[in-house]
Scaffold this motif. Structure first.
Motif, short mmCIF file in Angstrom:
data_model
loop_
_atom_site.label_atom_id
_atom_site.label_comp_id
_atom_site.label_asym_id
_atom_site.label_seq_id
_atom_site.Cartn_x
_atom_site.Cartn_y
_atom_site.Cartn_z
N LEU A 1 0.83 -1.21 0.00
CA LEU A 1 0.00 0.00 0.00
C LEU A 1 0.86 1.26 0.00
CD1 LEU A 1 -2.76 -1.15 2.51
CD2 LEU A 1 -3.05 -0.81 0.03
N TRP B 1 -9.20 -1.71 -1.28
CA TRP B 1 -8.12 -0.76 -1.06
C TRP B 1 -7.32 -0.43 -2.31
CZ3 TRP B 1 -6.19 -3.55 3.95
CH2 TRP B 1 -7.12 -3.34 4.97
N LEU C 1 -4.21 2.82 -5.70
CA LEU C 1 -4.95 2.89 -4.44
C LEU C 1 -6.33 3.48 -4.70
CD1 LEU C 1 -2.40 4.37 -1.86
CD2 LEU C 1 -3.40 2.09 -1.84
N GLY D 1 -8.37 2.85 0.23
CA GLY D 1 -6.98 2.50 0.51
C GLY D 1 -6.21 3.68 1.07
N MET E 1 -7.32 4.13 4.62
CA MET E 1 -6.71 3.12 5.48
C MET E 1 -5.29 3.54 5.86
SD MET E 1 -6.09 0.37 7.17
CE MET E 1 -7.40 -0.77 7.05
#
Length: 164
Positions: A48, A85, A100, A104, A107
């Motif tokens: 991520l 995400w 993303l 996402g 998060m």
């Protein structure tokens, strides 16, 4: 400098770097989950974060940038897409572009305080210079041994002026 050859096993287990690195990984993962919860794993977090830094990179490049084999990166990408995400877009030649989603991004934003807590807890008891020395030596160790990895790190040179 290589140690002299000796057939005996009189080296204390806690003087063996491999054992200490394994223990350090166990500790880091445990503190990661304590500080950030269980919604995301350390490897998912790395993916991520890389997508945040390099939006739209392809899945193979992503795997190289976080030092994962391509099949593992693909499996994790599927899981992250199922959580909402990331989005995986099919490109020519069966490549996938990864981006993303707003969820996402949210998060990652929620994880920021936990990331700071994680860093603080990992270096608890270290003086500032010890933290710098540890990180310098750890980066050197990883760099010098990169090619021994099952999935060596391959970092692309990114020109910030050119964008991603």
């Amino acid at each position: 400098m290589p140690a002299p050859q000796d057939d005996s096993l009189d080296i204390d287990l806690y003087d063996q770097p491999g054992h200490l690195i394994r223990r350090a990984q166990q500790i880091a993962v445990s503190i990661f989950h304590d500080a950030l919860g269980r919604d995301v794993t350390p490897v998912q977090y790395a993916i991520l974060r890389m997508l945040q830094e390099r939006p739209g990179i392809d899945q193979v490049t992503l795997a190289q940038e976080v030092a994962l084999d391509t099949s593992t990166a693909a499996e994790i990408a599927v899981r992250l897409e199922a959580k909402g995400w990331i989005v995986r877009e099919l490109l020519p030649r069966r490549q996938r572009r990864l981006v993303l989603t707003p969820a996402g991004e949210e998060m990652l934003a929620r994880l920021v305080p936990g990331v700071h807590e994680l860093q603080a807890r990992l270096f608890e008891g270290f003086e500032a210079q010890e933290q710098q020395d540890f990180m310098r030596l750890l980066r050197k160790f990883v760099h010098l041994n990169n090619e021994q990895s099952r999935a060596p790190l391959r970092r692309a040179v990114v020109d910030p002026a050119a964008g991603s």
